[in-house]
Design a protein around this motif. Structure first.
Motif, short mmCIF file in Angstrom:
data_model
loop_
_atom_site.label_atom_id
_atom_site.label_comp_id
_atom_site.label_asym_id
_atom_site.label_seq_id
_atom_site.Cartn_x
_atom_site.Cartn_y
_atom_site.Cartn_z
N THR A 67 5.40 -1.70 -0.75
CA THR A 67 4.91 -1.48 0.61
C THR A 67 4.17 -2.74 1.04
O THR A 67 3.84 -3.61 0.21
CB THR A 67 3.94 -0.29 0.66
OG1 THR A 67 2.82 -0.63 -0.15
CG2 THR A 67 4.59 0.97 0.16
N ARG A 68 3.92 -2.83 2.30
CA ARG A 68 3.19 -3.98 2.85
C ARG A 68 1.81 -4.10 2.17
O ARG A 68 1.36 -5.18 1.79
CB ARG A 68 3.04 -3.76 4.36
CG ARG A 68 2.32 -4.85 5.08
CD ARG A 68 2.19 -4.43 6.53
NE ARG A 68 0.90 -4.83 7.07
CZ ARG A 68 0.67 -6.01 7.62
NH1 ARG A 68 1.62 -6.91 7.71
NH2 ARG A 68 -0.53 -6.31 8.10
N ARG A 69 1.17 -2.92 1.94
CA ARG A 69 -0.17 -2.92 1.35
C ARG A 69 -0.14 -3.47 -0.08
O ARG A 69 -0.97 -4.27 -0.48
CB ARG A 69 -0.71 -1.48 1.35
CG ARG A 69 -2.14 -1.37 0.91
CD ARG A 69 -2.70 -0.01 1.15
NE ARG A 69 -2.75 0.32 2.57
CZ ARG A 69 -3.18 1.49 3.04
NH1 ARG A 69 -3.58 2.42 2.22
NH2 ARG A 69 -3.21 1.74 4.32
N GLU A 70 0.88 -3.02 -0.85
CA GLU A 70 0.98 -3.48 -2.24
C GLU A 70 1.22 -4.99 -2.30
O GLU A 70 0.66 -5.69 -3.15
CB GLU A 70 2.11 -2.74 -2.96
CG GLU A 70 1.71 -1.35 -3.42
CD GLU A 70 2.90 -0.53 -3.85
OE1 GLU A 70 2.69 0.59 -4.29
OE2 GLU A 70 4.04 -1.03 -3.74
N THR A 71 2.08 -5.45 -1.42
CA THR A 71 2.41 -6.88 -1.41
C THR A 71 1.16 -7.71 -1.13
O THR A 71 0.90 -8.71 -1.81
CB THR A 71 3.47 -7.17 -0.33
OG1 THR A 71 4.50 -6.20 -0.44
CG2 THR A 71 4.04 -8.57 -0.51
N LEU A 72 0.39 -7.25 -0.18
CA LEU A 72 -0.85 -7.96 0.16
C LEU A 72 -1.81 -7.97 -1.03
O LEU A 72 -2.40 -9.00 -1.36
CB LEU A 72 -1.54 -7.29 1.36
CG LEU A 72 -1.03 -7.71 2.72
CD1 LEU A 72 -1.68 -6.87 3.80
CD2 LEU A 72 -1.32 -9.19 2.96
N ALA A 73 -1.92 -6.82 -1.71
CA ALA A 73 -2.83 -6.71 -2.85
C ALA A 73 -2.41 -7.67 -3.96
O ALA A 73 -3.24 -8.32 -4.59
CB ALA A 73 -2.85 -5.27 -3.36
N GLY A 95 -0.68 -10.39 -3.64
CA GLY A 95 -0.94 -11.76 -3.18
C GLY A 95 -2.40 -12.14 -3.40
O GLY A 95 -2.71 -13.21 -3.93
N ALA A 96 -3.29 -11.22 -3.07
CA ALA A 96 -4.72 -11.48 -3.24
C ALA A 96 -5.05 -11.64 -4.72
O ALA A 96 -5.82 -12.52 -5.11
CB ALA A 96 -5.52 -10.33 -2.63
#
Lengths: 109, 138
Positions: free
Chosen positions: B4-10, B12-13
């Motif tokens: 999901t978009r949220r997982e991808t962002l996490a 990346g961080a």
């Protein structure tokens, strides 16, 4: 609390005046680093010996500041000059305030 | 596998944090050295650090430091959770400014010795030690 702490020191009994003697010291101590966790996931609190000194007749030979990265049963080997007959005094300072002492005599022939 | 978009962002961080962390660790070592030397220049010669190239057990790694005429030698392990290892202060009756001991290393890393020499200048030497089994529990 550290239990069963036993210092062991190896010093030659005789020396000639001004001779450099090798001293080996070992003290049995768990040296809990404060990084480990017990089986239920709690951090085991730090409990180490944080300082070791060696003096000969009141004059300093070596003074070591120790951090948790020193291994269990801290071992040190170093060299000292023996100017005259006298006593080596070894002192270890524990985190909990205990002080462990050991004395060895050296005779100058 | 779907992200999901949220997982991808996490993720990346997390990756960004991982790349930043080693720099933080080095900064801590630099700070400790600066504290010891008072910001003085570090020479390459004057201090000898003996450590094994490969240590099988990180719980007891034998090391030896030696710096003729030095008043104090500080040992640091750059990759440990707490970098300081020990500081040796030599008194008037020390026959040679050398000592050996055993230290803990969390993993493969540089061990650094910084010595304060008789003339007040400072020297440093570092050795990379490969550690097969780390010595910090876990």
């Amino acid at each position: 609390m550290a239990s069963g702490v036993k210092p062991r020191v190896k010093v030659p009994g005789k020396a000639s005046a001004g001779e450099a003697v090798t001293i080996k010291t070992l003290i049995s101590h768990p040296m809990e680093s404060g990084q480990r966790k017990d089986s239920s996931g709690n951090t085991i609190p730090r409990s180490i010996i944080n300082r070791f000194t060696c003096d000969f007749n009141g004059e300093n030979v070596v003074d070591v500041t120790m951090e948790p990265a020193i291994s269990t049963n801290p071992y040190f080997q170093f060299e000292a000059t023996v100017p005259e007959t006298g006593d080596f005094k070894f002192t270890w300072y524990d985190d909990d305030g205990s002080v462990y002492e050991e004395t060895k005599s050296v005779t100058v022939a | 596998m779907h992200f999901t978009r949220r997982e991808t962002l996490a993720m990346g961080a997390g990756a960004a944090l991982l790349t930043v962390l080693p720099f933080r660790a080095n900064a801590a070592v630099d700070d400790l050295i600066a504290e010891f030397t008072g910001g003085a220049e570090l020479a390459d010669a004057g201090v000898e650090l003996t450590a094994p190239e490969i240590a099988e057990n990180g719980n007891t790694v034998p090391i030896e430091v030696s710096a003729p005429g030095a008043t104090a030698i500080m040992v640091l392990a750059a990759g440990n959770p707490t970098p300081p290892v020990a500081t040796f202060n030599f008194g008037p009756l020390a026959a040679s400014q050398s000592a050996s001991t055993r230290i803990r290393l969390a993993g493969t890393q540089d061990v650094i010795a910084v010595a304060q020499l008789a003339d007040g200048s400072f020297a440093r030497q570092s050795k990379t030690v490969k550690v097969t089994i780390g010595g910090c529990g876990g």
